[in-house]
Design an enzyme around this catalytic site. Structure first.
Site: not given
Length: 157
Positions: A17, A81, A84, A111
């Site tokens: 990514g 995305e 985990i 944000f």
């Protein structure tokens, strides 16, 4: 709107990514390729979801998932995305990630700071952990989707 697509089953290769999850946020994410992202329903709302994830033929873990444009980072491409909720010893680029999305937490938002983003993600993780202990979500942990048969070569002699 989000719930009509759930549970959503998805499998695909983990690709590199933006390299932000681990480095900037301390929250590593597994990214799906563009092809997998494009295979998601076009009308699935962007936002934060939760469910279950399995890398390769490994164990099934709780996860939080972001679908969207990551307004804080001003992405031009939609991304999916998966964080985990488990500590892995090493990267798993190139592995097959199987996920079942079972619930929706909140819409995507921007944000004011990196700290605010990190705090929100941590709250999302806590919410996901709580929800995934409920029977209606917990049942998916044992779904056959995660237990794919090993590819057996058939000998046609």
């Amino acid at each position: 709107g989000a719930m009509k697509h759930l549970p959503y089953f998805c499998r695909g290769e983990v690709v590199k990514g933006f390299g932000r999850g681990s480095k900037e946020l301390g929250i590593p994410t597994a990214n799906f390729s563009e092809q997998v992202v494009e295979s998601f329903p076009s009308d699935i709302p962007t936002g934060i979801y939760y469910g279950w994830a399995c890398v390769g033929n490994g164990d099934v873990h709780k996860m939080v998932l972001s679908i969207g444009w990551n307004p804080f980072y001003k992405n031009i491409k939609k991304s999916v995305e998966t964080h985990i909720i488990h500590t892995f010893k090493e990267d798993f680029y190139g592995e097959i990630l199987s996920i079942i999305i079972t619930g929706y937490i909140r819409p995507e938002k921007n944000f004011d700071s990196l700290d605010a983003l990190i705090l929100a993600i941590q709250e999302d993780i806590e919410e996901a952990k709580r929800q995934l202990d409920l029977p209606e979500h917990l049942k998916f942990k044992e779904d056959n989707f995660f237990h794919r048969p090993e590819g057996k070569i058939v000998n046609n002699r």
